[in-house]
Design a protein around this motif. Structure first.
Motif, PDB file in Angstrom:
ATOM      1  N   ASP A  88      15.886 -11.352 -13.754  1.00 37.46           N
ATOM      2  CA  ASP A  88      15.304 -11.028 -12.286  1.00 37.46           C
ATOM      3  C   ASP A  88      15.153  -9.767 -11.996  1.00 37.46           C
ATOM      4  O   ASP A  88      16.135  -8.968 -12.622  1.00 37.46           O
ATOM      5  CB  ASP A  88      16.128 -11.794 -11.207  1.00 37.46           C
ATOM      6  CG  ASP A  88      16.141 -13.235 -11.314  1.00 37.46           C
ATOM      7  OD1 ASP A  88      14.974 -13.773 -11.883  1.00 37.46           O
ATOM      8  OD2 ASP A  88      16.885 -14.063 -10.961  1.00 37.46           O
ATOM      9  N   GLN A  89      14.271  -9.121 -10.939  1.00 35.69           N
ATOM     10  CA  GLN A  89      14.522  -7.701 -10.502  1.00 35.69           C
ATOM     11  C   GLN A  89      14.954  -7.955  -9.119  1.00 35.69           C
ATOM     12  O   GLN A  89      14.958  -8.716  -8.225  1.00 35.69           O
ATOM     13  CB  GLN A  89      12.958  -7.441 -10.188  1.00 35.69           C
ATOM     14  CG  GLN A  89      12.686  -5.947  -9.671  1.00 35.69           C
ATOM     15  CD  GLN A  89      11.353  -5.541  -9.423  1.00 35.69           C
ATOM     16  OE1 GLN A  89      10.589  -5.843 -10.456  1.00 35.69           O
ATOM     17  NE2 GLN A  89      11.172  -4.420  -8.681  1.00 35.69           N
ATOM     18  N   HIS A  90      16.108  -7.000  -8.751  1.00 39.99           N
ATOM     19  CA  HIS A  90      16.784  -7.276  -7.588  1.00 39.99           C
ATOM     20  C   HIS A  90      16.207  -6.558  -6.374  1.00 39.99           C
ATOM     21  O   HIS A  90      15.651  -5.475  -6.728  1.00 39.99           O
ATOM     22  CB  HIS A  90      18.239  -6.626  -7.863  1.00 39.99           C
ATOM     23  CG  HIS A  90      19.015  -7.123  -8.997  1.00 39.99           C
ATOM     24  ND1 HIS A  90      19.700  -8.280  -8.745  1.00 39.99           N
ATOM     25  CD2 HIS A  90      18.886  -6.951 -10.500  1.00 39.99           C
ATOM     26  CE1 HIS A  90      20.198  -8.705 -10.174  1.00 39.99           C
ATOM     27  NE2 HIS A  90      19.749  -8.045 -10.879  1.00 39.99           N
ATOM     28  N   ARG A 126       6.982  -8.917 -12.418  1.00 37.90           N
ATOM     29  CA  ARG A 126       8.288  -8.362 -11.701  1.00 37.90           C
ATOM     30  C   ARG A 126       9.483  -8.551 -12.880  1.00 37.90           C
ATOM     31  O   ARG A 126       9.487  -9.416 -13.790  1.00 37.90           O
ATOM     32  CB  ARG A 126       8.455  -8.982 -10.462  1.00 37.90           C
ATOM     33  CG  ARG A 126       7.749  -8.489  -9.312  1.00 37.90           C
ATOM     34  CD  ARG A 126       8.229  -9.453  -8.099  1.00 37.90           C
ATOM     35  NE  ARG A 126       9.786  -9.054  -7.712  1.00 37.90           N
ATOM     36  CZ  ARG A 126      10.252  -8.107  -7.064  1.00 37.90           C
ATOM     37  NH1 ARG A 126       9.139  -7.108  -6.690  1.00 37.90           N
ATOM     38  NH2 ARG A 126      11.494  -7.878  -7.039  1.00 37.90           N
ATOM     39  N   GLY A 127      10.356  -7.827 -12.719  1.00 37.08           N
ATOM     40  CA  GLY A 127      11.702  -8.069 -13.432  1.00 37.08           C
ATOM     41  C   GLY A 127      11.366  -7.795 -14.985  1.00 37.08           C
ATOM     42  O   GLY A 127      10.843  -6.882 -15.362  1.00 37.08           O
ATOM     43  N   CYS A 176       8.983   2.005 -15.252  1.00 38.63           N
ATOM     44  CA  CYS A 176      10.160   1.198 -14.504  1.00 38.63           C
ATOM     45  C   CYS A 176      10.403   1.965 -13.318  1.00 38.63           C
ATOM     46  O   CYS A 176      10.533   0.858 -12.338  1.00 38.63           O
ATOM     47  CB  CYS A 176      11.513   1.052 -15.347  1.00 38.63           C
ATOM     48  SG  CYS A 176      11.118   0.094 -16.951  1.00 38.63           S
ATOM     49  N   SER A 179       8.153   1.147 -10.712  1.00 40.59           N
ATOM     50  CA  SER A 179       7.956  -0.253 -10.371  1.00 40.59           C
ATOM     51  C   SER A 179       9.365  -0.793  -9.567  1.00 40.59           C
ATOM     52  O   SER A 179       9.550  -2.003  -9.362  1.00 40.59           O
ATOM     53  CB  SER A 179       7.905  -0.990 -11.537  1.00 40.59           C
ATOM     54  OG  SER A 179       6.941  -0.612 -12.490  1.00 40.59           O
ATOM     55  N   ILE A 181      12.323  -0.603 -10.323  1.00 43.93           N
ATOM     56  CA  ILE A 181      13.223  -1.033 -11.293  1.00 43.93           C
ATOM     57  C   ILE A 181      14.385  -0.143 -11.627  1.00 43.93           C
ATOM     58  O   ILE A 181      13.817   1.327 -12.494  1.00 43.93           O
ATOM     59  CB  ILE A 181      12.827  -1.678 -12.588  1.00 43.93           C
ATOM     60  CG1 ILE A 181      11.959  -2.905 -12.213  1.00 43.93           C
ATOM     61  CG2 ILE A 181      13.838  -2.021 -13.656  1.00 43.93           C
ATOM     62  CD1 ILE A 181      11.243  -3.542 -13.286  1.00 43.93           C
ATOM     63  N   VAL A 206      18.021  -5.067 -15.020  1.00 46.81           N
ATOM     64  CA  VAL A 206      17.227  -6.160 -14.591  1.00 46.81           C
ATOM     65  C   VAL A 206      18.488  -7.390 -14.997  1.00 46.81           C
ATOM     66  O   VAL A 206      19.154  -7.215 -15.757  1.00 46.81           O
ATOM     67  CB  VAL A 206      15.959  -6.490 -15.230  1.00 46.81           C
ATOM     68  CG1 VAL A 206      14.886  -5.545 -14.741  1.00 46.81           C
ATOM     69  CG2 VAL A 206      16.193  -6.476 -16.683  1.00 46.81           C
TER      70      VAL A 206
END
Length: 257
Positions: A88-90, A126-127, A176, A179, A181, A206
């Motif tokens: 997951d992306q936080h 995502r993520g 990243c 994005s 991240i 991630v």
């Protein structure tokens, strides 16, 4: 996995200069130094400048004339989880505080200029899936050619579509961060890298942890020994000289123990 590393640096310092040497394996949760030596010829008085937060280990010294530096170590590397799918992306508000500096642009990673590019190319993901797509795009569009220098940024690498390991890492980190991240550059010793040398890779946050990635695809992640990490190459240089020096010879060897 247990590996042996050896780094040999020969430099000529034409004037008395201070330097920071950062070639020792870092203290990290996924690797342990079993034994090591760091020697200087001629012998030097050095001052340790280790960082207890990052685990980075470095020494400061002052010297004039010829100097040979040799580091040897045996390092145990734990198995590493490399799977990005499903990571997951936080949300920014849920990220650990120590990851926040790695969301912002830096000298070699001007991520603010890449936000539109990142959205156009990877906006549907995502993520971990987005990170994987970024790595795949870099692998498909960049050519490994020594065409850069110490001033080359990720923007120039993106335009030239070529570079060496630090350029690949800078571009991966930049895309990243663009994005949202967290991403950083890591300097490592790399088992299986040909020709052997100090190597630059990327780390992304991630799935609730940092994950090592090699954008060049030249070295297996399980065989990487972390030396240091930072916002970009300026933070992880193996030798920072506050003055002048000329490299005479340099070699890196990484083998299975």
């Amino acid at each position: 996995m247990r590996v042996k590393v050896e780094a040999r640096l020969d430099y000529e310092f034409p004037e008395r200069s201070e330097s920071l040497l950062q070639i020792e394996a870092a203290v990290a949760a996924d690797q342990r130094v079993i034994g090591e030596t760091l020697t200087f010829d001629p012998p030097l008085v050095v001052t340790r400048r280790d960082d207890p937060t990052t685990g980075e280990r470095r020494v400061a010294f002052t010297h004039q004339g010829h100097l040979s530096m040799v580091y040897t170590a045996e390092v145990e590397i734990d198995p590493r989880e490399m799977e990005l799918t499903g990571s997951d992306q936080h949300p920014i508000a849920e990220l650990p505080v120590d990851t926040l500096p790695f969301l912002r642009g830096s000298r070699y990673c001007p991520s603010d200029t890449f936000e539109t590019i990142a959205r156009q190319k990877f906006g549907s993901l995502r993520g971990g899936e987005r990170v994987s797509a970024i790595m795949d795009w870099i692998a498909a569009h960049l050519e490994y050619i020594p065409c850069s220098d110490s001033r080359t940024t990720a923007l120039e690498t993106y335009v030239q579509r070529a570079g060496v390991c630090r350029d690949y890492a800078h571009l991966a980190v930049t895309l990243c961060r663009a994005s949202d991240i967290p991403a950083r550059v890591a300097s490592v010793y790399a088992l299986g890298l040909h020709p052997p040398d100090f190597h630059a890779v990327a780390e992304v946050f991630v799935g609730d942890r940092w994950r090592l990635l090699d954008p060049t695809g030249l070295a297996p992640i399980d065989g990487l020994v972390r030396i240091a990490y930072g916002r970009d190459a300026a933070d992880v240089a193996f030798l920072t000289i506050f003055g002048r020096a000329n490299m005479v010879a340099q070699s890196v060897t990484v083998t299975l123990a």
